[in-house]
Design a protein around this motif. Structure first.
Motif, PDB file in Angstrom:
ATOM      1  N   ASP A   1       0.857  -1.205   0.000  1.00  0.00           N
ATOM      2  CA  ASP A   1       0.000   0.000   0.000  1.00  0.00           C
ATOM      3  C   ASP A   1       0.888   1.249   0.000  1.00  0.00           C
ATOM      4  OD1 ASP A   1      -2.117  -1.695   0.022  1.00  0.00           O
ATOM      5  OD2 ASP A   1      -2.214  -1.761   2.186  1.00  0.00           O
ATOM      6  N   GLN A   2       0.705   2.124   0.989  1.00  0.00           N
ATOM      7  CA  GLN A   2       1.535   3.335   0.976  1.00  0.00           C
ATOM      8  C   GLN A   2       2.598   3.281   2.059  1.00  0.00           C
ATOM      9  OE1 GLN A   2      -1.578   3.106  -0.418  1.00  0.00           O
ATOM     10  NE2 GLN A   2      -2.477   4.976   0.341  1.00  0.00           N
ATOM     11  N   GLN A   3       3.068   2.089   2.339  1.00  0.00           N
ATOM     12  CA  GLN A   3       4.055   1.942   3.414  1.00  0.00           C
ATOM     13  C   GLN A   3       5.297   1.179   2.969  1.00  0.00           C
ATOM     14  OE1 GLN A   3       2.599   0.696   7.308  1.00  0.00           O
ATOM     15  NE2 GLN A   3       2.782   2.905   7.533  1.00  0.00           N
ATOM     16  N   ILE A   4       6.435   1.572   3.559  1.00  0.00           N
ATOM     17  CA  ILE A   4       7.649   0.787   3.363  1.00  0.00           C
ATOM     18  C   ILE A   4       7.624  -0.208   4.510  1.00  0.00           C
ATOM     19  CG2 ILE A   4      10.164   0.834   3.289  1.00  0.00           C
ATOM     20  CD1 ILE A   4       9.973   3.822   2.588  1.00  0.00           C
ATOM     21  N   VAL A   5       7.290  -1.469   4.197  1.00  0.00           N
ATOM     22  CA  VAL A   5       7.152  -2.419   5.309  1.00  0.00           C
ATOM     23  C   VAL A   5       8.504  -2.939   5.800  1.00  0.00           C
ATOM     24  CG1 VAL A   5       4.819  -3.335   5.371  1.00  0.00           C
ATOM     25  CG2 VAL A   5       6.314  -4.078   3.581  1.00  0.00           C
ATOM     26  N   SER A   6       9.427  -3.223   4.861  1.00  0.00           N
ATOM     27  CA  SER A   6      10.722  -3.761   5.288  1.00  0.00           C
ATOM     28  C   SER A   6      11.828  -3.306   4.361  1.00  0.00           C
ATOM     29  CB  SER A   6      10.728  -5.283   5.251  1.00  0.00           C
ATOM     30  OG  SER A   6       9.541  -5.794   5.694  1.00  0.00           O
ATOM     31  N   ALA A   7      13.038  -3.378   4.883  1.00  0.00           N
ATOM     32  CA  ALA A   7      14.221  -3.078   4.078  1.00  0.00           C
ATOM     33  C   ALA A   7      15.238  -4.196   4.303  1.00  0.00           C
ATOM     34  CB  ALA A   7      14.807  -1.736   4.497  1.00  0.00           C
ATOM     35  N   ARG A   8      16.261  -4.214   3.491  1.00  0.00           N
ATOM     36  CA  ARG A   8      17.332  -5.219   3.547  1.00  0.00           C
ATOM     37  C   ARG A   8      16.780  -6.640   3.392  1.00  0.00           C
ATOM     38  NH1 ARG A   8      21.455  -4.838   8.434  1.00  0.00           N
ATOM     39  NH2 ARG A   8      20.648  -6.869   8.904  1.00  0.00           N
ATOM     40  N   CYS A   9      15.870  -6.795   2.423  1.00  0.00           N
ATOM     41  CA  CYS A   9      15.271  -8.121   2.210  1.00  0.00           C
ATOM     42  C   CYS A   9      16.065  -8.874   1.154  1.00  0.00           C
ATOM     43  CB  CYS A   9      13.839  -7.995   1.723  1.00  0.00           C
ATOM     44  SG  CYS A   9      12.788  -7.144   2.882  1.00  0.00           S
ATOM     45  N   PHE A  10      16.208 -10.153   1.401  1.00  0.00           N
ATOM     46  CA  PHE A  10      16.896 -11.020   0.456  1.00  0.00           C
ATOM     47  C   PHE A  10      15.833 -11.708  -0.398  1.00  0.00           C
ATOM     48  CE2 PHE A  10      18.949 -14.963  -0.848  1.00  0.00           C
ATOM     49  CZ  PHE A  10      20.123 -14.456  -1.373  1.00  0.00           C
ATOM     50  N   LEU A  11      15.946 -11.587  -1.721  1.00  0.00           N
ATOM     51  CA  LEU A  11      14.924 -12.131  -2.611  1.00  0.00           C
ATOM     52  C   LEU A  11      15.471 -13.312  -3.412  1.00  0.00           C
ATOM     53  CD1 LEU A  11      13.577  -8.767  -4.098  1.00  0.00           C
ATOM     54  CD2 LEU A  11      12.733  -9.992  -2.104  1.00  0.00           C
ATOM     55  N   PRO A  12      14.565 -14.160  -3.920  1.00  0.00           N
ATOM     56  CA  PRO A  12      15.047 -15.291  -4.727  1.00  0.00           C
ATOM     57  C   PRO A  12      15.586 -14.804  -6.073  1.00  0.00           C
ATOM     58  CG  PRO A  12      12.663 -15.145  -4.802  1.00  0.00           C
ATOM     59  CD  PRO A  12      13.107 -14.126  -3.803  1.00  0.00           C
ATOM     60  N   LEU A  13      16.684 -15.378  -6.523  1.00  0.00           N
ATOM     61  CA  LEU A  13      17.245 -14.957  -7.814  1.00  0.00           C
ATOM     62  C   LEU A  13      16.596 -15.763  -8.933  1.00  0.00           C
ATOM     63  CD1 LEU A  13      21.078 -14.847  -6.990  1.00  0.00           C
ATOM     64  CD2 LEU A  13      19.427 -12.995  -6.882  1.00  0.00           C
ATOM     65  N   THR A  14      16.417 -15.130 -10.072  1.00  0.00           N
ATOM     66  CA  THR A  14      15.861 -15.867 -11.212  1.00  0.00           C
ATOM     67  C   THR A  14      16.894 -16.898 -11.699  1.00  0.00           C
ATOM     68  OG1 THR A  14      15.019 -15.730 -13.458  1.00  0.00           O
ATOM     69  CG2 THR A  14      16.647 -14.101 -12.873  1.00  0.00           C
ATOM     70  N   ILE A  15      16.364 -18.023 -12.220  1.00  0.00           N
ATOM     71  CA  ILE A  15      17.298 -18.984 -12.817  1.00  0.00           C
ATOM     72  C   ILE A  15      17.009 -19.110 -14.312  1.00  0.00           C
ATOM     73  CG2 ILE A  15      17.993 -20.364 -10.801  1.00  0.00           C
ATOM     74  CD1 ILE A  15      15.647 -22.257 -11.571  1.00  0.00           C
ATOM     75  N   ASN A  16      16.296 -18.105 -14.831  1.00  0.00           N
ATOM     76  CA  ASN A  16      15.979 -18.110 -16.258  1.00  0.00           C
ATOM     77  C   ASN A  16      17.279 -18.037 -17.080  1.00  0.00           C
ATOM     78  OD1 ASN A  16      15.170 -17.589 -18.834  1.00  0.00           O
ATOM     79  ND2 ASN A  16      13.675 -15.997 -18.284  1.00  0.00           N
ATOM     80  N   PRO A  17      17.560 -19.072 -17.896  1.00  0.00           N
ATOM     81  CA  PRO A  17      18.816 -19.071 -18.643  1.00  0.00           C
ATOM     82  C   PRO A  17      18.855 -18.031 -19.768  1.00  0.00           C
ATOM     83  CG  PRO A  17      17.463 -20.954 -19.258  1.00  0.00           C
ATOM     84  CD  PRO A  17      16.742 -20.262 -18.160  1.00  0.00           C
ATOM     85  N   ASN A  18      17.689 -17.471 -20.112  1.00  0.00           N
ATOM     86  CA  ASN A  18      17.658 -16.498 -21.210  1.00  0.00           C
ATOM     87  C   ASN A  18      18.031 -15.074 -20.777  1.00  0.00           C
ATOM     88  OD1 ASN A  18      16.748 -18.507 -22.950  1.00  0.00           O
ATOM     89  ND2 ASN A  18      14.637 -18.186 -22.256  1.00  0.00           N
ATOM     90  N   ILE A  19      18.170 -14.876 -19.472  1.00  0.00           N
ATOM     91  CA  ILE A  19      18.572 -13.533 -19.002  1.00  0.00           C
ATOM     92  C   ILE A  19      20.048 -13.330 -19.376  1.00  0.00           C
ATOM     93  CG2 ILE A  19      18.862 -12.056 -16.949  1.00  0.00           C
ATOM     94  CD1 ILE A  19      15.942 -12.723 -17.240  1.00  0.00           C
ATOM     95  N   PRO A  20      20.350 -12.201 -20.055  1.00  0.00           N
ATOM     96  CA  PRO A  20      21.748 -11.977 -20.475  1.00  0.00           C
ATOM     97  C   PRO A  20      22.728 -12.065 -19.302  1.00  0.00           C
ATOM     98  CG  PRO A  20      20.305 -10.280 -21.346  1.00  0.00           C
ATOM     99  CD  PRO A  20      19.467 -11.123 -20.455  1.00  0.00           C
ATOM    100  N   LYS A  21      23.927 -12.540 -19.615  1.00  0.00           N
ATOM    101  CA  LYS A  21      24.942 -12.777 -18.568  1.00  0.00           C
ATOM    102  C   LYS A  21      25.370 -11.483 -17.863  1.00  0.00           C
ATOM    103  CE  LYS A  21      26.688 -17.237 -19.195  1.00  0.00           C
ATOM    104  NZ  LYS A  21      25.959 -17.740 -20.342  1.00  0.00           N
ATOM    105  N   ASN A  22      25.295 -10.348 -18.607  1.00  0.00           N
ATOM    106  CA  ASN A  22      25.760  -9.098 -17.993  1.00  0.00           C
ATOM    107  C   ASN A  22      24.755  -8.507 -16.999  1.00  0.00           C
ATOM    108  OD1 ASN A  22      23.898  -8.365 -19.908  1.00  0.00           O
ATOM    109  ND2 ASN A  22      25.055  -6.600 -20.642  1.00  0.00           N
ATOM    110  N   ILE A  23      23.607  -9.163 -16.847  1.00  0.00           N
ATOM    111  CA  ILE A  23      22.620  -8.697 -15.858  1.00  0.00           C
ATOM    112  C   ILE A  23      23.031  -9.254 -14.491  1.00  0.00           C
ATOM    113  CG2 ILE A  23      20.202  -8.964 -15.123  1.00  0.00           C
ATOM    114  CD1 ILE A  23      20.104  -7.289 -17.502  1.00  0.00           C
TER     115      ILE A  23
END
Ligand SMILES: Nc1ncnc2c1ncn2[C@@H]1O[C@H](COP(=O)(O)OP(=O)(O)OP(=O)(O)O)[C@@H](O)[C@H]1O
Length: 278
Positions: free
Chosen positions: A179-201
């Motif tokens: 909504d209109q709130q910053i609920v948390s910071a310093r969160c660790f998120l799952p990384l994509t494993i999509n092989p089509n994402i360019p290597k420089n990303i």
């Protein structure tokens, strides 16, 4: 076949208005329950329960008496098992109703909050300061806030900028917006494993794409290297967005026009009620 259809028509004909209201309310309840559970540990438990139900049906059909006996006894204490297993979800759900009420209302308008975020992102991009901001949509991101620093603060340009300033305690990881709130910071998120994402990303972008694949959340990424702003939506990365395009995309994706309309209508109604009282 026709008997079945006639039986169904008979039921529909005998229905009264309170039956219709009853069905609609149950459907709404199930919808919100599923929406709340999807993307959480509760969904896996629910799938497990359906599997047990399936086993029980097979045991009944094949007359496997011992398994039938176990299940018959299990169902009678099932409600208590469910309450224990779903305890965190039940607590969270009740707290949410208490916290926000049925109609979410905040003093900060949704459009204003988006503008603050865009100004912060632009400020950070111009100075090549990396940032990752995740917007919760219908899927609850509570699971991803474990281990984060809880903030529950109103969105502001100053706070967002301060969070991402390098070498400060909160700058690493993602910020989660609900909504209109910053609920948390310093969160660790799952990384994509999509092989089509360019290597420089790099990993910041991969984390943004990852959360947009696993949930319906949107991730805004400010690149530290290139100073560009991107949005990850449904596993896709929209890169190098200018502030206006970013604003239009966020307003559309977060359904802010619709929400604003509802908010404005409520405000008008409240104003009218006040005027009538006077
Ligand atoms: N799993 C993650 N969840 C949240 N944030 C992460 C995660 N992994 C890395 N980050 C953030 O990304 C930063 C590293 O970014 P990195 O340079 O590898 O990525 P990048 O996509 O190339 O971004 P940039 O263009 O900003 O350099 C870390 O310091 C951290 O803040």
């Amino acid at each position: 076949m026709f008997e079945g259809i006639n039986w169904l028509i008979g039921i529909i004909k005998s229905m009264e208005i309170n039956d219709v209201i009853d069905i609609i309310l149950v459907a709404v309840l199930i919808y919100y329950l599923l929406r709340f559970i999807i993307g959480t540990r509760g969904l896996q438990i629910l799938i497990g329960l359906f599997f047990l139900l399936f086993l029980w049906l097979i045991a009944k059909i094949l007359h496997l008496t011992t398994i039938e006996w176990i299940f018959d006894n299990l169902w009678s204490i099932g409600i208590f098992i469910l309450i224990v297993v779903f305890q965190p979800e039940i607590r969270r759900g009740l707290a949410k109703i208490g916290e926000r009420g049925l109609f979410r209302y905040s003093l900060l308008s949704k459009k204003k909050a988006i503008d603050e975020i865009i100004r912060a992102a632009t400020f950070l991009a111009e100075r090549k300061i990396g940032a990752l901001i995740v917007f919760e949509r219908s899927i609850d991101l509570e699971n991803y806030t474990e281990g984060c620093v809880k903030l529950n603060a109103d969105i502001s340009l100053e706070l967002l900028i301060s969070i991402f300033i390098p070498q400060t305690p909160l700058h690493d990881g993602a910020v989660i917006i609900r909504d209109q709130q910053i609920v948390s910071a310093r969160c660790f998120l799952p990384l994509t494993i999509n092989p089509n994402i360019p290597k420089n990303i790099g990993t910041r972008h991969r984390a943004g794409i990852g959360i947009s694949e696993e949930t319906d959340a949107i991730a805004l990424i400010v690149s530290e290297e290139r100073g560009e702003i991107s949005l990850a939506v449904d596993g896709k990365l929209y890169r190098n967005l200018d502030p206006l395009t970013l604003r239009n995309m966020l307003i559309k994706l977060l359904e802010i026009e619709k929400a604003d309309f509802v908010e404005k209508t409520f405000k008008k109604l409240r104003k009218r009620q006040k005027n009538e009282k006077v």
